[in-house]
Design a protein around this motif. Structure first.
Motif, short mmCIF file in Angstrom:
data_model
loop_
_atom_site.label_atom_id
_atom_site.label_comp_id
_atom_site.label_asym_id
_atom_site.label_seq_id
_atom_site.Cartn_x
_atom_site.Cartn_y
_atom_site.Cartn_z
N HIS A 101 -38.59 -51.13 3.70
CA HIS A 101 -38.39 -49.82 4.31
C HIS A 101 -38.00 -48.71 3.33
CE1 HIS A 101 -37.84 -48.40 8.75
NE2 HIS A 101 -38.66 -47.65 8.07
N HIS A 130 -32.02 -51.09 12.64
CA HIS A 130 -31.04 -50.49 11.74
C HIS A 130 -31.27 -48.99 11.62
CE1 HIS A 130 -31.91 -54.65 10.38
NE2 HIS A 130 -30.59 -54.74 10.31
N ASP A 132 -30.64 -47.29 8.81
CA ASP A 132 -31.07 -47.02 7.43
C ASP A 132 -30.59 -45.66 6.95
OD1 ASP A 132 -32.21 -49.54 7.44
OD2 ASP A 132 -34.25 -48.85 7.79
N ASN A 134 -27.63 -45.30 5.20
CA ASN A 134 -26.64 -45.46 4.13
C ASN A 134 -27.02 -44.64 2.92
OD1 ASN A 134 -24.39 -47.31 4.73
ND2 ASN A 134 -26.01 -48.80 5.18
N SER A 141 -24.28 -53.14 0.91
CA SER A 141 -25.13 -54.12 0.22
C SER A 141 -25.77 -53.58 -1.06
CB SER A 141 -26.26 -54.55 1.16
OG SER A 141 -27.15 -53.47 1.42
N HIS A 145 -33.43 -50.42 0.97
CA HIS A 145 -34.16 -50.30 2.26
C HIS A 145 -33.23 -49.88 3.40
CE1 HIS A 145 -33.70 -54.76 3.82
NE2 HIS A 145 -32.57 -54.28 3.39
N ASP A 183 -23.63 -50.06 10.00
CA ASP A 183 -22.44 -50.34 9.20
C ASP A 183 -21.36 -49.28 9.46
OD1 ASP A 183 -23.85 -52.49 7.90
OD2 ASP A 183 -24.90 -50.98 6.71
N ASP A 231 -40.36 -50.50 11.85
CA ASP A 231 -39.79 -51.66 11.15
C ASP A 231 -40.02 -52.88 12.03
OD1 ASP A 231 -37.86 -53.64 10.28
OD2 ASP A 231 -36.65 -52.05 9.36
N ASP A 233 -38.33 -55.38 12.45
CA ASP A 233 -37.14 -55.86 13.16
C ASP A 233 -36.75 -55.00 14.35
OD1 ASP A 233 -35.40 -53.76 12.25
OD2 ASP A 233 -34.93 -54.89 10.44
N THR A 245 -34.49 -59.35 8.06
CA THR A 245 -33.23 -58.84 8.62
C THR A 245 -33.27 -58.86 10.15
OG1 THR A 245 -34.20 -56.64 8.34
CG2 THR A 245 -32.62 -57.33 6.67
N GLU A 276 -41.46 -53.79 6.41
CA GLU A 276 -40.56 -54.95 6.45
C GLU A 276 -41.24 -56.24 6.87
OE1 GLU A 276 -37.31 -55.31 5.41
OE2 GLU A 276 -37.17 -53.22 4.73
#
Ligand SMILES: NC(=[NH2+])NCCC[C@H](N)C(=O)O
Ligand SMILES: [Mn+2]
Ligand SMILES: [Mn+2]
Length: 311
Positions: A101, A130, A132, A134, A141, A145, A183, A231, A233, A245, A276
């Motif tokens: 991603h 997610h 994404d 961050n 982490s 991605h 997160d 994605d 997921d 993930t 992904e």
């Protein structure tokens, strides 16, 4: 646009440097093997597969614990942002065959540049477990991605990968659906910047159609272009296991298809990422086939003619 016969450019992005584990680099091959080009051509579109991008690392950067594989991610971002812009500028609809991603750092930046050149706002529909969102500062982490949305919205904390005057996406023009893993610091950033998140609970309570209608209304009202980033997921792991993930409790097969069908009918989709897919983790090509089928729905495959349905 996806509606009347479109000219589609397939751009292979065999990149896995943004993910915590290997395998996504095989994604473009698996998507091709599942017949994505033929499927789109059968729907009446003109399809040009420009093959896989040649990706090089940007050697002025260093990989750190906060931004792992930054040189490779930066090099990919530059190449893909140019390729996406070029495909859109010549009047075709770019479809990214990913790749992890982090590639959306490039594809969405390229589309933001294109949208600015035609003086229309760019909206992003992020279909993912997610957010994404961050940054190298917030990420637990360091996997890039998990950062593309923050990057193309212009958040602080990234090195200068693209020219300082690059075009950005406004966080309030980013709609996320399917979110079920965020997160701690990332949650604060989402609130602070006003990304529009419809989590799984919102789907459970309102149904997917009401949410998609709301998103499409916003795009249509401001005569915007819509980039869709899908994605693997986003889907429940039972539907699509081929991803590194997985998070339980994802979208169903029908929810995902309904989104794609509604997107098609809207005529506002200008570009698509398929990301992904990890063929190494897949179950005999199942997830690759699901992604191809969803892409077909986005480009006009339907169960019946509208005319043959009861009013
Ligand atoms: N595109 C993805 N699969 N992203 C997963 C991100 C997971 C986690 N939020 C992180 O930032 O590390
Ligand atoms: Mn993602
Ligand atoms: Mn995800």
């Amino acid at each position: 646009m996806t509606q009347s016969p479109a000219s589609i450019t397939l751009i292979g992005v065999p990149f896995e440097g943004g993910a915590g584990r290997g395998g996504c680099a095989m994604g473009p091959a698996a998507l091709r093997l599942s017949g994505i080009a033929e499927t789109l051509a059968d729907l009446g579109h003109t399809v040009v597969d420009q093959g896989d991008l040649v990706l090089d690392a940007a050697s002025e950067f260093e990989s750190t614990a906060a931004a792992k594989e930054l040189p490779r991610v930066a090099g990919m971002t530059r190449v893909l942002s140019e390729a996406t812009y070029a495909a859109a500028a010549k009047g075709t609809l770019p479809v990214m065959l990913g790749g992890d991603h982090s590639l959306s750092m490039g594809s969405v930046s390229g589309m933001a540049r294109y949208a600015a050149s035609v003086k229309r706002p760019l909206f992003v529909l992020w279909l993912d477990a997610h957010a994404d969102f961050n940054t190298p500062t917030s990420s637990p982490s360091g996997n890039m991605h998990g950062m593309p949305v923050a990057f193309f919205c212009g958040l602080d904390g990234f090195p200068q990968i693209l020219p300082a005057e690059r075009d950005l996406v406004m966080p309030k023009n980013v709609f996320q659906i399917g979110i079920r893993s965020v997160d701690t610091n990332e949650r604060d950033l989402i609130g602070k910047h006003g990304v529009q998140v419809f989590d799984m609970r919102a789907i459970d309570e309102n149904g997917i159609a009401a949410i998609v209608r709301q998103v499409l209304r916003a795009v249509v009202e401001s005569d915007g272009l819509l980039h869709v980033s899908l994605d693997v997921d986003f889907l429940d792991p039972e539907v699509a296991p081929g991803v590194g993930t997985t998070v339980p409790g994802g979208a169903t097969f029908r929810e995902a298809h309904l989104i794609m069908e509604m997107l098609h009918d809207s005529g506002v989709v200008a570009s698509l990422d398929i990301v992904e897919l990890n063929p190494f983790l897949d179950d005999r090509g199942k997830s690759a086939r699901v992604m191809t089928e969803l892409t077909a729905s986005l480009f006009g495959r339907r169960i019946l003619d509208r005319q043959t349905q009861p009013a």
